[in-house]
Write an enzyme that holds these catalytic residues in place. Sequence first.
Site, PDB file in Angstrom:
ATOM      1  N   GLY A  99      33.466  43.629  38.856  1.00  0.00           N
ATOM      2  CA  GLY A  99      33.852  43.069  37.603  1.00  0.00           C
ATOM      3  C   GLY A  99      35.041  43.673  37.046  1.00  0.00           C
ATOM      4  CB  CYS A 100      36.365  42.864  34.134  1.00  0.00           C
ATOM      5  SG  CYS A 100      35.769  41.138  34.158  1.00  0.00           S
ATOM      6  N   GLY A 101      37.722  44.684  36.966  1.00  0.00           N
ATOM      7  CA  GLY A 101      38.876  45.435  37.316  1.00  0.00           C
ATOM      8  C   GLY A 101      38.804  46.904  37.422  1.00  0.00           C
TER       9      GLY A 101
END
Lengths: 278, 278
Positions: free
Chosen positions: A112-114
């Site tokens: 997720g998100c990086g």
Amino acid sequence: MSLRPELTHASVPLIEEVAVLDEQGRERPAWLPGERPLTVYLDKRELVTLMTLGGAPEHLVLGYLRNQRLVESIEQIASVQVDWETESVAVTTRSGVDRIEERTARRVVTTGCGQGTVFGSLMDEVDTIALPPDARLDQETLYAIVDTIRLQQSVYKQAGSVHGCALFRGSELLTFVEDVGRHNAVDAIAGWMWLEDMSGADKIFYTTGRLTSEMVIKGAQMGIPFLLSRSGVTQMGYQMAKRVGMTLFARCTGKHFLLYTGRERFRHTPTEALVPAV
Amino acid sequence: MSLRPELTHASVPLIEEVAVLDEQGRERPAWLPGERPLTVYLDKRELVTLMTLGGAPEHLVLGYLRNQRLVESIEQIASVQVDWETESVAVTTRSGVDRIEERTARRVVTTGCGQGTVFGSLMDEVDTIALPPDARLDQETLYAIVDTIRLQQSVYKQAGSVHGCALFRGSELLTFVEDVGRHNAVDAIAGWMWLEDMSGADKIFYTTGRLTSEMVIKGAQMGIPFLLSRSGVTQMGYQMAKRVGMTLFARCTGKHFLLYTGRERFRHTPTEALVPAV
């Protein structure tokens, strides 16, 4: 009195309007949430570039450093200076960070998100976390939380494409943060809690994002026994929640929810007994 | 005949069933998509741990190496051996990778599903990308693509919590990949295209995930001029699309869509002229 870091309060516009064509060929306005690179320098050493909406950059950076276990105590941090002109943030510590090379060596790329996180050492730490077994949440409070989020002013309502996270004490909203990446939104809240020396033990965390392993681990690191999501749960999110003894609710919308783990903390109320939300 | 790497075809169950309580206090089944750590070793050097659903691990690893610009040519890769028992994958190159330290030094943490990318050098590369100006997409084909996705068998339909990506040639579906992280799903397709020496110039890419800067950059690296999403667009996704000259469609559901950039490649059809989907 404990030492607080000096923080900027740098701000940028969060939403941009552009012109698009719809399926009828008509030109219409559309709104985009900001997504800006913010390069983090820790004692002049370039660490990472975070892509963020830009609503809470100082808290985001603090939370990132905390959740990555790069800095142990908030008191080690002298200042956090965000400069949007150079798209960078300079974090200065009072006396340097030990073993910075080692701490930043192993990367884990999560769903997720990086954020890469140091998976192996996280797993070790996870097993030392003890979430408060006696914390309780009742159904009425859960519904009040979901309803508060529903009524919340947000970038999402205008521009979509962002995740929101919130910290509650009972049904009281303490803070609400949005970001393009759900993990950055969590980190901004973690940063705020760290700054304010706030315990997670009596708190409830809400997110619009999915409950993956990393979300559960972050919640556990923040000491919070309740994690609520509008979205779903992955297999490892579920396993992690069991492992750390967290109470997980997903698919929370209106009056619906599913309770996955940590059932003992939840006080179910038969529907007819529920007072309608005001 | 060019050299192909030896690949395993390792598989794991993609969905797990668990028991949950709903808001009525009733016990019910719920399904979780897998989320498994896969530690990547490149010539015995630990690189990263990817969290993945596990549906296409060999292609995911290839695509990761490609999109991170860690390996230039597929012919450099001798083998990709996934072993789910040890949750690891060993990638062996034919003659080593130059400057591996340097290539893995700078990390960028993006909004999305979990990958740090080397931002600065990516930006340099982005400016060298030229997407085919003469590629065309008409509205009927766009609708056929969206409808094909709608009808697609998927982990998402049963368990939610995953993103899906697909590659089309016109309305023909070439491949469909799901993963917990949308960037991993993109990378798996990039890996497959790399393996098959497939050009992106005449392709269309569909994703359920948001069009952030990283998604647009990956699409551009894959040489694909059309990017379609069911979700929205961020400010930097939009800016990147303009910069690389990509055609971006978002909010694609049923007969609705918004066209953000690269309008010149799109052939709008007045609605009454559209043949109903069979």
